[in-house]
Design an enzyme around this catalytic site. Sequence first.
Site, PDB file in Angstrom:
ATOM      1  N   CYS A  38       0.830  -1.120   0.526  1.00  0.00           N
ATOM      2  CA  CYS A  38      -0.312  -0.317   0.320  1.00  0.00           C
ATOM      3  C   CYS A  38       0.808   1.705   0.282  1.00  0.00           C
ATOM      4  CB  CYS A  38      -0.676   0.213   0.841  1.00  0.00           C
ATOM      5  SG  CYS A  38      -1.666  -1.689   1.985  1.00  0.00           S
ATOM      6  N   ARG A  54      -4.992   6.623   0.984  1.00  0.00           N
ATOM      7  CA  ARG A  54      -4.086   5.942   0.510  1.00  0.00           C
ATOM      8  C   ARG A  54      -4.290   5.075  -0.607  1.00  0.00           C
ATOM      9  NH1 ARG A  54      -5.513   2.158   4.613  1.00  0.00           N
ATOM     10  NH2 ARG A  54      -3.720   0.172   3.758  1.00  0.00           N
ATOM     11  N   ASN A  73       0.928  -2.717   5.601  1.00  0.00           N
ATOM     12  CA  ASN A  73       2.083  -3.592   5.876  1.00  0.00           C
ATOM     13  C   ASN A  73       2.949  -3.383   6.387  1.00  0.00           C
ATOM     14  OD1 ASN A  73      -0.150  -6.001   6.062  1.00  0.00           O
ATOM     15  ND2 ASN A  73       0.127  -6.378   3.308  1.00  0.00           N
TER      16      ASN A  73
END
Length: 324
Positions: free
Chosen positions: A2, A16, A79
């Site tokens: 991401c 995002r 992540n």
Amino acid sequence: MCTAATYKTEDFYFGRTLDYECSYGEEIVIMPRNFRLQFLNMGVCESHYAVIGTAHIAKGYPLFYDAMNEKGLCMAGLNFVGNARYFKNAPDKDNVAQYEFIPYILGKCADVNEAKELISKINITDTPFDEQMPAGQLHWIIADRNSAITVESVSDGIKVYDNPIGVLTNNPPFDEQMFRLNDYMHLSRKQPQNNFSDKLELKTYSRGMGAIGLPGDLSSQSRFVRVAFVKANSVSAKGETESVSQFFHILGSVDQQRGCCEVKDKEYEITIYTSCCNADKGIYYYTTYDNHRISAVDMRKENLDGNELISYPMITEEKINYQN
């Protein structure tokens, strides 16, 4: 994988990309002020700031991916596999489970400074939401219109970094992501000059050559560099439409297309959705992989004094405008 970023014109924007190979049924979720938040170790919070973001609702609980509160504080989890470490309960700390971290911070804090103070007392625990949903390995960007920080829970505790570029991707740890920008200080929006040799007559042969060397692969470090460069050189008008459009273009520089990142046999990571929050107006904009039309949910059009979650399914089918 991401990418998250901030952006400011007249208003402050935050958003995002969520890059993964499958969806978990995420929705646009509004958590009103009187939604009862039951924390594992921190008791019950009957009243808090209203929050809007993308979340998966499980057993009536909003598992937020990214969100903003009514005060303009924004937060996203990305992540951080292999580096994130969570702990058992600590007797001298406020023990907050990983999945509770976003609602805990956004429910209680009006700005980054308040978030920093609260985080200084926190121990992020490894307690899973349930047996089917283990604690995700994440780190977080938290931002308001004045500043941004990155929060990482690692083997030697919680690290809080000032984030002057207002960008975050995945691995490596944030301080290493920032250090890598030193390798690209030569990049420019302007056409380059010949610094190679005064004995060679070297010339530009195309527009955009100042950015030669800007990485174009899909690795998290390369995405960090690319979005940092695009954001730092981004120019738009100050109106809402122009600002929102520009923000989606900034994150569009790291879109992941199906087929380019194979994670398993015939399974591909894609940009499932891209979000853009106007943190001053409380509007949550988004696009999805198969729907490039910008959709929006305005939290201030809802009853923010309610006690039940409000949710809107993401519009995922492409909307094509035929002109003839």
